[in-house]
Write an enzyme that holds these catalytic residues in place. Structure first.
Site, PDB file in Angstrom:
ATOM      1  N   GLU A   1       0.132  -1.350   5.540  1.00 13.82           N
ATOM      2  CA  GLU A   1       1.163  -0.976   6.511  1.00 13.82           C
ATOM      3  C   GLU A   1       0.927   0.436   7.021  1.00 13.82           C
ATOM      4  O   GLU A   1       1.088   0.741   8.201  1.00 13.82           O
ATOM      5  CB  GLU A   1       2.552  -1.060   5.851  1.00 13.82           C
TER       6      GLU A   1
ATOM      7  N   ASP B   1       0.835  -1.214   0.000  1.00 13.72           N
ATOM      8  CA  ASP B   1       0.000   0.000   0.000  1.00 13.72           C
ATOM      9  C   ASP B   1       0.865   1.259   0.000  1.00 13.72           C
ATOM     10  O   ASP B   1       2.036   1.230   0.363  1.00 13.72           O
ATOM     11  CB  ASP B   1      -0.931   0.018   1.220  1.00 13.72           C
TER      12      ASP B   1
END
Ligand SMILES: [Zn+2]
Length: 486
Positions: A145, A78
Site C-alpha cells: 500500500e 506492509d
C-alpha cells in the site's frame, strides 16, 4: 507493566506482537504473507492468494448470523521502514521492538508499523475469536500500500463478494473516513532547440526557496505558494516589459508535493538590468506580503552574470510560457467548502529543462472521476494548442463520499456509543485503497476507521493504547450490526 502482551484487548496485542516480530517493509512482505497462510491453515480457515500476493481468508458466520450480508475486513500488510540515523536496523531481517511508553506504544528507534499493523492484528483477532457474533467474513490483506497501492490496484474483480468493506487504515480515533480522491498524472513535454544568446545579453537567475510546500492533496487548499507558479509569474511579468529570452526553468521534485523551490534562468539585454531589478523587486515585495502567513520564510534571490547560457528558441518559448500561464493550479472545486473538503484540484508539481526537452508534471486529484476527466481534457487542450505533447498516466478512481448513507449511519451510531460523542466523518483529498476497491467492486459500500496513530511513517510513530481498545469495540460492534441479506 513492560510487555505489550499484557495490554487489552489481549488477542489484538498478541497478534500485533507477532506482526512486529516478522519483518514486513513494503516490497518485502513474503514472511508476513507466509505467517497469514499458516494462521489460516492452523485455524481451519479457507484462504486464497492472488498472483501479486494479496490474501483473502474466509470465515463463516457465527451461529444465528448466517443471514447477514458478507463483510470484508481489510488491512495492508506492509509498513514504511524508517529509522533514526544513529542506529543500525535491517528492516528485511530485524524485528520491530515495541515498548510501552506512558499511554502509547512505540518502537525502539524505528517506525512501529501500527499503520496498518493494528488493523491487521484486529482482523486476525476477529478471525481467531470464537465469542464474537458476526456474519460471513472475507478478510482481505493487501500488499504494497505504502509505495503505490499495487496490491489494491491488481485485485481481480472475482477476489471478493462482500457487500460491505471495512478498511482499518484511518489514524484518528472516532474518525470515519467515507471518501478519497482519485488521481491522474499529466505530463507535458516540448522538444526544444537552443541558440546562443545575443551579444549584449547577460544572464539573470531567479531562485525561489523557503516556501512551506506540503502534500498536494491534504494541503492544497491552504493557500500556500507554489514555487513554479511564482517563477512563471515573474517570467510573464518580465517578458511584457523587456525583450528577455529564457534559458531554463526548473522547480519541484516530487509529483505529490507543492513545490518549495524553483529556479528561472533568463537572458536580458545588459542595458535593461536596472529595469529588470525594479520589476522583480516590486513583484517580490508584493508576493512576500500576500504570502506572509502561508509562507513566512519565502525567499526570492536575483543574481546576474555576464556570461549567458544558450537560450530556448523564441517562438517556442512563447508557446511554453502561454501554456504555463494558462495551466490550472490549486483547488478547482470544493466538495464541502465549510469543512474545507476539496473535490477537485491540480498541482503544478515539477518543471524540468533537460538537454533538449522541457517537461511539466501536474498531479490531478478528484472525488469525481467525471470532473477529473474534464480537467484533464481542458489541460490537454491548453498544452496541445501550444505545441506540447501530452501523456496522462497512473489514473486511479476516487471514492465519492455518500454523507448520509445507511452504512455511514450504522458505523457512526456504533462509534458514538463507544466513544460517547459523535464521530468526525470526513473525506480525504488524497488516494486511499478504498478508492481503488470501488473502481473494481463498484457495488460495494466502504468505510474506514482505526485507532489513534501519531507520526506514522517516522521513527516517532506511536499508537495510543486506549484507542486500540475503542477501535476494537467499534469493529466488533459494527460486525454485530451488519444488516440481514436483502
Ligand atoms: Zn497505512
Amino acid at each position: 507493566m513492560d510487555s505489550i502482551l499484557q495490554l487489552e484487548p489481549a488477542l489484538v496485542w498478541k497478534h500485533f506482537s507477532d506482526i512486529c516480530s516478522i519483518p514486513h517493509p513494503s516490497k518485502h512482505e513474503e514472511a508476513i504473507l507466509a505467517h497469514l497462510i499458516l494462521f489460516a491453515q492452523s485455524h481451519n480457515l479457507s484462504y486464497k492468494q492472488d498472483s501479486i500476493g494479496n490474501i483473502c481468508i474466509l470465515k463463516s458466520a457465527s451461529p444465528g448470523f448466517e443471514n447477514r450480508e458478507t463483510v470484508c475486513l481489510q488491512a495492508h500488510v506492509d509498513m514504511v521502514p524508517q529509522k533514526n540515523s544513529h542506529i543500525t536496523h535491517n528492516f528485511i531481517t530485524d524485528p520491530i521492538l515495541p515498548y510501552i511508553s506512558g499511554n502509547v506504544v512505540k518502537a525502539r528507534n524505528t517506525t512501529l508499523g501500527a499503520d496498518n499493523g493494528i488493523g491487521l492484528a484486529a482482523i486476525l483477532a476477529v478471525l481467531e475469536a470464537t465469542d464474537i457474533p458476526h456474519g460471513p467474513i472475507e478478510a482481505l490483506f493487501t500488499v504494497d500500500e505504502e509505495t503505490g497501492m499495487s496490491g489494491a490496484k491488481n485485485l481481480e474483480h472475482t477476489f471478493l463478494t462482500a457487500k460491505y468493506l471495512i478498511n482499518t487504515d484511518t489514524e484518528e480515533k472516532n474518525e470515519i473516513t467515507i471518501g478519497c480522491a482519485g488521481g491522474l498524472d499529466a505530463n507535458f513535454e516540448w522538444n526544444i532547440s537552443r541558440t546562443p544568446a545575443p551579444d549584449d545579453y547577460i544572464s539573470c537567475t531567479i531562485t525561489i526557496s523557503g516556501l512551506h510546500g506540503g502534500h498536494s492533496g491534504f494541503e492544497i487548499h491552504l493557500g500556500r505558494a507554489n514555487a513554479n507558479i511564482l517563477a512563471i509569474e515573474m517570467w510573464n511579468l518580465l517578458q511584457k516589459h523587456i525583450p528577455i529570452h529564457v534559458c531554463a526553468i526548473e522547480g519541484g521534485n516530487m509529483r505529490n508535493a507543492i513545490p518549495r523551490e524553483s529556479k528561472l534562468i533568463i537572458a536580458i539585454p545588459k542595458r535593461k538590468k536596472q529595469e529588470c531589478t525594479n520589476l522583480l523587486s516590486h513583484y517580490i515585495s508584493k508576493t512576500k506580503q500576500s504570502h506572509i502567513s502561508s509562507d513566512p520564510h519565502c525567499s526570492i534571490d536575483i543574481t546576474y552574470a555576464d556570461s549567458c547560457p544558450e537560450i530556448i528558441e523564441q517562438e517556442l518559448s512563447q508557446y511554453i510560457l502561454q501554456a504555463l500561464v494558462q495551466c490550472p493550479n490549486g483547488v478547482i472545486s470544493f466538495e464541502d467548502i465549510t469543512r474545507g473538503i476539496v473535490r477537485t484540484s491540480t498541482n503544478l508539481s515539477i518543471i524540468n529543462t533537460r538537454h533538449n526537452k522541457l517537461e511539466v508534471n501536474c498531479l490531478l486529484r478528484s472525488f469525481d472521476t467525471k470532473e477529473k476527466c474534464e480537467l484533464a481534457k481542458n489541460m490537454e487542450k491548453i498544452f496541445s494548442s501550444h505545441k506540447a505533447s501530452c501523456v496522462f498516466i497512473g489514473d486511479y478512481p476516487g471514492w465519492k463520499p455518500q454523507w448520509g448513507s445507511p452504512f455511514v449511519q450504522l458505523v457512526s451510531k456504533v462509534s458514538t456509543s463507544v466513544y460517547g460523542y459523535e464521530p468526525h466523518i470526513h473525506a480525504v483529498h488524497a488516494g486511499l485503497e478504498c478508492g481503488i476497491f470501488l473502481g473494481i467492486f463498484p457495488e460495494m459500500s466502504c468505510i474506514s476507521f482505526g485507532p489513534n496513530i501519531s507520526n506514522p511513517h517516522s521513527p516517532d510513530e506511536q499508537v495510543e493504547i486506549e484507542s486500540v481498545g475503542q477501535f476494537w469495540q467499534v469493529l466488533i460492534g459494527v460486525l454485530q450490526a451488519i444488516p440481514v441479506k436483502e
